[in-house]
Enzyme design. Structure first.
Site, PDB file in Angstrom:
ATOM      1  N   SER A 173     -12.424  -6.022 -10.484  1.00 15.22           N
ATOM      2  CA  SER A 173     -12.178  -5.577  -8.861  1.00 15.22           C
ATOM      3  C   SER A 173     -13.711  -5.437  -8.686  1.00 15.22           C
ATOM      4  O   SER A 173     -14.581  -5.234  -9.456  1.00 15.22           O
ATOM      5  CB  SER A 173     -11.426  -4.155  -9.162  1.00 15.22           C
ATOM      6  OG  SER A 173     -11.678  -3.399  -7.809  1.00 15.22           O
ATOM      7  N   TYR A 205      -8.783   4.266 -11.436  1.00 17.04           N
ATOM      8  CA  TYR A 205      -8.992   2.718 -11.171  1.00 17.04           C
ATOM      9  C   TYR A 205     -10.060   1.994 -11.463  1.00 17.04           C
ATOM     10  O   TYR A 205     -10.343   1.229 -12.331  1.00 17.04           O
ATOM     11  CB  TYR A 205      -8.402   2.370  -9.713  1.00 17.04           C
ATOM     12  CG  TYR A 205      -8.285   1.124  -9.335  1.00 17.04           C
ATOM     13  CD1 TYR A 205      -7.236   0.150  -9.464  1.00 17.04           C
ATOM     14  CD2 TYR A 205      -9.265   0.163  -8.469  1.00 17.04           C
ATOM     15  CE1 TYR A 205      -7.002  -0.992  -9.220  1.00 17.04           C
ATOM     16  CE2 TYR A 205      -9.242  -1.114  -8.262  1.00 17.04           C
ATOM     17  CZ  TYR A 205      -8.141  -1.750  -8.606  1.00 17.04           C
ATOM     18  OH  TYR A 205      -7.876  -2.887  -8.173  1.00 17.04           O
TER      19      TYR A 205
HETATM   20  P1  NDP Z   1       0.230  -6.699  -6.123  1.00 20.59           P
HETATM   21  O1  NDP Z   1       0.657  -5.207  -5.748  1.00 20.59           O
HETATM   22  O2  NDP Z   1       0.506  -7.792  -5.211  1.00 20.59           O
HETATM   23  O3  NDP Z   1       0.647  -7.332  -7.476  1.00 20.59           O
HETATM   24  C1  NDP Z   1       0.368  -6.454  -8.832  1.00 20.59           C
HETATM   25  C2  NDP Z   1       1.540  -7.151  -9.806  1.00 20.59           C
HETATM   26  O4  NDP Z   1       1.331  -6.362 -10.837  1.00 20.59           O
HETATM   27  C3  NDP Z   1       2.787  -7.328  -9.407  1.00 20.59           C
HETATM   28  O5  NDP Z   1       3.174  -8.546  -9.418  1.00 20.59           O
HETATM   29  C4  NDP Z   1       3.355  -6.371 -10.331  1.00 20.59           C
HETATM   30  O6  NDP Z   1       4.897  -7.017 -10.375  1.00 20.59           O
HETATM   31  C5  NDP Z   1       2.668  -6.368 -11.321  1.00 20.59           C
HETATM   32  N1  NDP Z   1       2.688  -5.162 -12.127  1.00 20.59           N
HETATM   33  C6  NDP Z   1       2.222  -3.662 -11.971  1.00 20.59           C
HETATM   34  N2  NDP Z   1       2.615  -3.057 -12.952  1.00 20.59           N
HETATM   35  C7  NDP Z   1       3.275  -3.906 -13.882  1.00 20.59           C
HETATM   36  C8  NDP Z   1       3.761  -3.449 -15.190  1.00 20.59           C
HETATM   37  N3  NDP Z   1       3.691  -2.188 -15.729  1.00 20.59           N
HETATM   38  N4  NDP Z   1       4.350  -4.356 -15.957  1.00 20.59           N
HETATM   39  C9  NDP Z   1       4.218  -5.589 -15.533  1.00 20.59           C
HETATM   40  N5  NDP Z   1       3.640  -6.051 -14.362  1.00 20.59           N
HETATM   41  C10 NDP Z   1       3.160  -5.241 -13.495  1.00 20.59           C
HETATM   42  O7  NDP Z   1      -1.400  -6.525  -6.148  1.00 20.59           O
HETATM   43  P2  NDP Z   1      -2.557  -7.627  -6.139  1.00 20.59           P
HETATM   44  O8  NDP Z   1      -2.306  -9.070  -6.342  1.00 20.59           O
HETATM   45  O9  NDP Z   1      -3.449  -6.839  -5.036  1.00 20.59           O
HETATM   46  O10 NDP Z   1      -3.405  -7.293  -7.625  1.00 20.59           O
HETATM   47  C11 NDP Z   1      -3.418  -7.998  -8.778  1.00 20.59           C
HETATM   48  C12 NDP Z   1      -4.717  -7.612  -9.522  1.00 20.59           C
HETATM   49  O11 NDP Z   1      -5.801  -7.518  -8.766  1.00 20.59           O
HETATM   50  C13 NDP Z   1      -4.740  -6.160  -9.831  1.00 20.59           C
HETATM   51  O12 NDP Z   1      -5.149  -5.866 -11.224  1.00 20.59           O
HETATM   52  C14 NDP Z   1      -5.490  -5.361  -8.781  1.00 20.59           C
HETATM   53  O13 NDP Z   1      -5.990  -4.190  -9.374  1.00 20.59           O
HETATM   54  C15 NDP Z   1      -6.434  -6.623  -8.852  1.00 20.59           C
HETATM   55  N6  NDP Z   1      -7.182  -6.447  -7.634  1.00 20.59           N
HETATM   56  C16 NDP Z   1      -6.876  -6.351  -6.368  1.00 20.59           C
HETATM   57  C17 NDP Z   1      -7.476  -6.508  -5.239  1.00 20.59           C
HETATM   58  C18 NDP Z   1      -6.959  -6.622  -3.791  1.00 20.59           C
HETATM   59  O14 NDP Z   1      -7.944  -6.492  -2.783  1.00 20.59           O
HETATM   60  N7  NDP Z   1      -5.900  -6.820  -3.638  1.00 20.59           N
HETATM   61  C19 NDP Z   1      -8.956  -6.489  -5.297  1.00 20.59           C
HETATM   62  C20 NDP Z   1      -9.585  -6.104  -6.463  1.00 20.59           C
HETATM   63  C21 NDP Z   1      -8.535  -6.173  -7.886  1.00 20.59           C
HETATM   64  P3  NDP Z   1       6.087  -6.048 -10.618  1.00 20.59           P
HETATM   65  O15 NDP Z   1       6.123  -5.105  -9.674  1.00 20.59           O
HETATM   66  O16 NDP Z   1       7.418  -7.011 -10.693  1.00 20.59           O
HETATM   67  O17 NDP Z   1       5.998  -5.505 -12.010  1.00 20.59           O
END
Ligand code: NDP
Length: 256
Positions: free
Chosen positions: A146, A159
């Site tokens: 991130s 985070y």
């Molecule tokens: P979303 O909330 O759209 O996606 C997060 C995903 O993680 C979901 O598909 C969710 O699926 C899955 N998830 C969360 N907890 C669990 C768990 N315990 N077990 C399995 N799956 C899990 O977020 P983003 O696409 O934005 O984020 C994706 C990554 O990118 C993350 O690591 C985030 O920190 C990182 N990121 C995002 C940024 C942004 O601006 N959006 C910026 C920088 C980094 P489900 O609920 O089905 O479990």
């Protein structure tokens, strides 16, 4: 042909959190490049929809329900992927959550939950797939960091700790697994329009415009901005690239 460098035909990729957001953007890219994709998440409905979308586009895909904070569930997930798709070549450690509170009020259970989901899961999933990659003669691990791997924010103590940890974990694995021909890299997204940031935009006043003003590309990122970096880091094109942390941020991290 030069494009063979980016060909993922015959490869199998696991994307944690691949049922939406950045993970889905990466899954789309790798599927288009020829990979079979295992979508890992807790929400089975979202995972089924992602698989249906990839199949409609002509890819082979399966959904595996697993909580990445549960070591036994992760082991079962890796076994299922190897059994159903035949091998494991690529792992994207993308699942992540954010709890926005200043450090003096963050509960230890909240701290533990963020670290377990964002950082420990990358360790557990990487360890689970390592034997299959080693046996296959190589592999690719892509860890999602991130801007908080670099910068601090008052609302992001756990985070930022987890995402800083991702970069260092990446470097350690890159060194440890280079003799096995496994490349390990991290990707640092800027501000991307996903469910995660939809909530942040509601909770943090003025965030939307601050991001626009601070991003040289003058836009929020889209999930499909992650297709190219995923294909690059998953393919032979990146065989001499390991241990890096590559921003995909429209210039956010280089603007003074
Ligand atoms: P979303 O909330 O759209 O996606 C997060 C995903 O993680 C979901 O598909 C969710 O699926 C899955 N998830 C969360 N907890 C669990 C768990 N315990 N077990 C399995 N799956 C899990 O977020 P983003 O696409 O934005 O984020 C994706 C990554 O990118 C993350 O690591 C985030 O920190 C990182 N990121 C995002 C940024 C942004 O601006 N959006 C910026 C920088 C980094 P489900 O609920 O089905 O479990």
């Amino acid at each position: 042909m030069k494009t063979e460098l980016f060909n993922l035909s015959g490869k199998v990729a696991i994307v944690t959190g691949g049922n939406g957001g950045i993970g889905l953007g990466m899954a789309r890219g790798m599927a288009e490049a020829g990979a079979a994709v295992a979508i890992v998440g807790r929400n089975e409905q979202k995972s089924a929809a992602a698989v249906a979308e990839l199949e409609r586009a002509g890819a082979r895909a399966i959904a595996v329900a697993a909580d990445v904070t549960d070591k036994a569930a992760v082991a079962a997930m890796a076994e299922r992927v190897a059994r159903d798709l035949g091998r494991i070549d690529i792992l994207v450690n993308n699942a992540g959550i954010s709890i926005r509170k200043p450090p003096h009020v963050l509960d230890i259970a909240e701290w533990n939950s963020v670290i377990a989901t964002n950082l420990t899961s990358a360790f557990v999933c990487s360890q689970a797939v390592y034997p299959a990659m080693k046996a296959a003669g190589g592999g690719k691990v892509i860890n999602i960091g991130s801007m908080m791997s670099i910068f601090g924010a008052s609302f992001a103590s756990a985070y930022a700790a987890s995402k800083g940890g991702i970069v260092q974990f990446t470097r350690a694995c890159a060194v440890a697994w280079a003799p096995d021909n496994i490349q390990v890299n991290s990707v640092l997204p800027g501000w991307i329009d996903t469910d995660l940031t939809k909530n942040a935009r509601k909770e943090v006043e003025g965030l939307h415009d601050r991001v626009l003003g601070r991003t040289p590309a003058a836009r929020w990122g889209a999930i499909d901005d992650f297709a190219g970096i995923a294909v690059f880091l998953a393919s032979p094109a990146s065989d001499f690239v390991t241990g890096t942390a590559i921003p995909v941020d429209g210039g956010y991290s280089v603007m003074a």
